[in-house]
Design a protein around this motif. Sequence first.
Motif, PDB file in Angstrom:
ATOM      1  N   ARG A 181       2.088 -14.622  69.886  1.00  0.00           N
ATOM      2  CA  ARG A 181       1.297 -15.489  69.004  1.00  0.00           C
ATOM      3  C   ARG A 181       0.467 -16.485  69.816  1.00  0.00           C
ATOM      4  O   ARG A 181      -0.695 -16.755  69.485  1.00  0.00           O
ATOM      5  CB  ARG A 181       2.225 -16.218  68.025  1.00  0.00           C
ATOM      6  CG  ARG A 181       2.624 -15.342  66.840  1.00  0.00           C
ATOM      7  CD  ARG A 181       3.941 -15.732  66.183  1.00  0.00           C
ATOM      8  NE  ARG A 181       4.075 -17.091  65.756  1.00  0.00           N
ATOM      9  CZ  ARG A 181       3.876 -17.537  64.489  1.00  0.00           C
ATOM     10  NH1 ARG A 181       3.495 -16.697  63.549  1.00  0.00           N
ATOM     11  NH2 ARG A 181       4.054 -18.792  64.185  1.00  0.00           N
TER      12      ARG A 181
ATOM     13  N   GLY B 252      -9.291 -23.352  57.366  1.00  0.00           N
ATOM     14  CA  GLY B 252      -8.561 -22.206  57.890  1.00  0.00           C
ATOM     15  C   GLY B 252      -7.752 -21.530  56.804  1.00  0.00           C
ATOM     16  O   GLY B 252      -7.305 -22.187  55.858  1.00  0.00           O
ATOM     17  N   TRP B 253      -7.600 -20.220  56.942  1.00  0.00           N
ATOM     18  CA  TRP B 253      -6.749 -19.464  56.027  1.00  0.00           C
ATOM     19  C   TRP B 253      -5.640 -18.808  56.832  1.00  0.00           C
ATOM     20  O   TRP B 253      -5.891 -18.285  57.922  1.00  0.00           O
ATOM     21  CB  TRP B 253      -7.528 -18.340  55.341  1.00  0.00           C
ATOM     22  CG  TRP B 253      -8.471 -18.775  54.285  1.00  0.00           C
ATOM     23  CD1 TRP B 253      -8.242 -18.801  52.938  1.00  0.00           C
ATOM     24  CD2 TRP B 253      -9.824 -19.211  54.445  1.00  0.00           C
ATOM     25  NE1 TRP B 253      -9.352 -19.254  52.271  1.00  0.00           N
ATOM     26  CE2 TRP B 253     -10.334 -19.501  53.167  1.00  0.00           C
ATOM     27  CE3 TRP B 253     -10.658 -19.411  55.556  1.00  0.00           C
ATOM     28  CZ2 TRP B 253     -11.625 -19.967  52.969  1.00  0.00           C
ATOM     29  CZ3 TRP B 253     -11.945 -19.865  55.353  1.00  0.00           C
ATOM     30  CH2 TRP B 253     -12.418 -20.143  54.077  1.00  0.00           C
ATOM     31  N   VAL B 254      -4.434 -18.856  56.311  1.00  0.00           N
ATOM     32  CA  VAL B 254      -3.365 -18.043  56.857  1.00  0.00           C
ATOM     33  C   VAL B 254      -3.087 -16.980  55.792  1.00  0.00           C
ATOM     34  O   VAL B 254      -2.358 -17.212  54.833  1.00  0.00           O
ATOM     35  CB  VAL B 254      -2.102 -18.872  57.165  1.00  0.00           C
ATOM     36  CG1 VAL B 254      -1.043 -17.992  57.836  1.00  0.00           C
ATOM     37  CG2 VAL B 254      -2.444 -20.044  58.082  1.00  0.00           C
TER      38      VAL B 254
ATOM     39  N   THR C 236      -7.084 -28.030  65.933  1.00  0.00           N
ATOM     40  CA  THR C 236      -7.004 -29.372  65.359  1.00  0.00           C
ATOM     41  C   THR C 236      -6.065 -30.290  66.149  1.00  0.00           C
ATOM     42  O   THR C 236      -5.787 -31.398  65.711  1.00  0.00           O
ATOM     43  CB  THR C 236      -6.546 -29.321  63.884  1.00  0.00           C
ATOM     44  OG1 THR C 236      -5.262 -28.678  63.800  1.00  0.00           O
ATOM     45  CG2 THR C 236      -7.540 -28.564  63.022  1.00  0.00           C
ATOM     46  N   ASP C 237      -5.578 -29.812  67.297  1.00  0.00           N
ATOM     47  CA  ASP C 237      -4.756 -30.663  68.167  1.00  0.00           C
ATOM     48  C   ASP C 237      -5.567 -31.819  68.731  1.00  0.00           C
ATOM     49  O   ASP C 237      -5.005 -32.851  69.110  1.00  0.00           O
ATOM     50  CB  ASP C 237      -4.213 -29.843  69.360  1.00  0.00           C
ATOM     51  CG  ASP C 237      -2.833 -29.277  69.085  1.00  0.00           C
ATOM     52  OD1 ASP C 237      -2.162 -29.776  68.165  1.00  0.00           O
ATOM     53  OD2 ASP C 237      -2.427 -28.335  69.786  1.00  0.00           O
TER      54      ASP C 237
ATOM     55  N   ALA D 208      -5.378 -22.402  64.129  1.00  0.00           N
ATOM     56  CA  ALA D 208      -5.890 -23.624  63.485  1.00  0.00           C
ATOM     57  C   ALA D 208      -5.232 -24.858  64.079  1.00  0.00           C
ATOM     58  O   ALA D 208      -5.885 -25.872  64.321  1.00  0.00           O
ATOM     59  CB  ALA D 208      -5.650 -23.568  61.982  1.00  0.00           C
ATOM     60  N   LYS D 209      -3.936 -24.772  64.333  1.00  0.00           N
ATOM     61  CA  LYS D 209      -3.192 -25.892  64.931  1.00  0.00           C
ATOM     62  C   LYS D 209      -3.793 -26.274  66.284  1.00  0.00           C
ATOM     63  O   LYS D 209      -4.003 -27.454  66.577  1.00  0.00           O
ATOM     64  CB  LYS D 209      -1.718 -25.490  65.066  1.00  0.00           C
ATOM     65  CG  LYS D 209      -0.785 -26.594  65.521  1.00  0.00           C
ATOM     66  CD  LYS D 209      -0.503 -26.503  66.993  1.00  0.00           C
ATOM     67  CE  LYS D 209       0.423 -27.628  67.442  1.00  0.00           C
ATOM     68  NZ  LYS D 209       0.500 -27.725  68.914  1.00  0.00           N
TER      69      LYS D 209
ATOM     70  N   GLY E 128      -0.422 -16.938  62.281  1.00  0.00           N
ATOM     71  CA  GLY E 128       0.270 -17.743  61.268  1.00  0.00           C
ATOM     72  C   GLY E 128      -0.046 -19.225  61.223  1.00  0.00           C
ATOM     73  O   GLY E 128       0.807 -20.019  60.819  1.00  0.00           O
ATOM     74  N   GLY E 129      -1.231 -19.643  61.647  1.00  0.00           N
ATOM     75  CA  GLY E 129      -1.580 -21.065  61.618  1.00  0.00           C
ATOM     76  C   GLY E 129      -1.699 -21.689  63.004  1.00  0.00           C
ATOM     77  O   GLY E 129      -2.245 -22.777  63.154  1.00  0.00           O
ATOM     78  N   LEU E 130      -1.204 -20.963  64.015  1.00  0.00           N
ATOM     79  CA  LEU E 130      -1.221 -21.523  65.374  1.00  0.00           C
ATOM     80  C   LEU E 130      -2.639 -21.719  65.901  1.00  0.00           C
ATOM     81  O   LEU E 130      -2.924 -22.709  66.591  1.00  0.00           O
ATOM     82  CB  LEU E 130      -0.421 -20.615  66.320  1.00  0.00           C
ATOM     83  CG  LEU E 130      -0.364 -21.023  67.786  1.00  0.00           C
ATOM     84  CD1 LEU E 130       0.174 -22.440  67.961  1.00  0.00           C
ATOM     85  CD2 LEU E 130       0.500 -20.042  68.583  1.00  0.00           C
TER      86      LEU E 130
END
Lengths: 261, 261
Positions: free
Chosen positions: B238, B145-147, B133-134, B129-130, B125-127
């Motif tokens: 996740r 990125g695609w969710v 990009t941290d 990509a997160k 769910g985006g984690l």
Amino acid sequence: MHEMFTRSILPAIREKTGETLTRVTKINTFGMGESILGEKIRDLMTRGANPSVGTTVHDGIVSVRIYATGSPAQTAADTDRIRQVVQERLGSLIFGEDEATIEAATAELLKTRRFTISTAESCTGGLLAKLLTDIAGSSAYFMEGWVTYANAAKQDELGISSELIAAHGAVSELVAKAMAEGARRRSETDFGLATTGVAGPDGGSPEKPVGTVWIALAYPGGTLAQRFTFPGDRSAIRMRASQMALAMLRWHILGAKPPTL
Amino acid sequence: MHEMFTRSILPAIREKTGETLTRVTKINTFGMGESILGEKIRDLMTRGANPSVGTTVHDGIVSVRIYATGSPAQTAADTDRIRQVVQERLGSLIFGEDEATIEAATAELLKTRRFTISTAESCTGGLLAKLLTDIAGSSAYFMEGWVTYANAAKQDELGISSELIAAHGAVSELVAKAMAEGARRRSETDFGLATTGVAGPDGGSPEKPVGTVWIALAYPGGTLAQRFTFPGDRSAIRMRASQMALAMLRWHILGAKPPTL
């Protein structure tokens, strides 16, 4: 279990035993700094009062804590009285009590109203989608998210023209709005929520210093956008921007005037 | 500052004063459970030995801790000796020392080799990509990125046919591969990294229980995929899935045999 115990079982036991208790209630808010918020409820925070009232801040969330001491019936009545005053003064800044999070409160609102949402993120890099999908059953409202980090991605996926980016920069009101609208249009959701900003530590400029973030919300009938300057490091800026995007969505759905705008 | 002090300043001071010190080194690994990993270095973990060696686990990361006591020169030599044995035994499970994170280690590898990456996420769910990009400067390697939470999103954005999803289910090897390939193709990156799984608490079945996650990596020349069953709650599943996706990418770039596969 913890909540059940402290909210229902413990008071019930104490009611039977006639014991004095201290009832602790945490009212969680987002969107206003602790000191300005404190000014609004200064008269409740008299030292030594019962209930006593104070504020704490954790990860961007400012909480008002009510400590009521006495019999179960008396603390319940005292807490309700203070809660009502706090609600009148802080209104839509409040998103829940005790363990409530802003993402769960927003998710609950989307579920109850049967709204769907998509996201388009630049500086938050997937964190906004992550927060929206942290909640079980999120597939009911969350359809799709884009992390359009590169400008080419903003163009290819969300239909944003290279001229718009060249003219205004990727961190701008018009690009934020176009991202939100592009996400909403492509995914055919009720809402499109977008972030674009400078998370740092590099990339800042005098006009757009580190912490500058544009957040936009495309809704049925229009698009709104707001510029923020968030303090803190990269991690804090990304978290504040994601929380503020959720708060803006929540305020819009509730028809509330955003308190910080 | 903390690292500078403990690694350089403190040993230098103690060298001058001739004091005895305990040098603590943390070697961080991902991809093998603490007990199986412990078996591989059992002989180093004799009680009362100097250096003493132990393992700790935090948020999916198993760390080998080396505690060497003695003069600065002796502890440095002892630590190096143990470190070498640990490296021989654990190899590509190791991603860094002390405060190193798996996302920073992966980012460093992408930067150094000048690779670009895109992501396609369902259950995370985006984690993912997160995490990518941290790190400051992530725009050098992270493009897009695609969710794709809804099946319609998987079809519309990544070109996955509805027949494929109908035949195999969204949580399947072929859909995971198609997501990774779709992301890589659309964003024209070196790598496409994808996750699809059942994060729970609902949605599990006897064939695909909660915790089932397919991770796929599309690279120049092919696509690999692997099925995992992660333990824990929604949040842990996740996080483990996102960390494993980064680890699989890292092992592929390093040409290492994935230790858990």
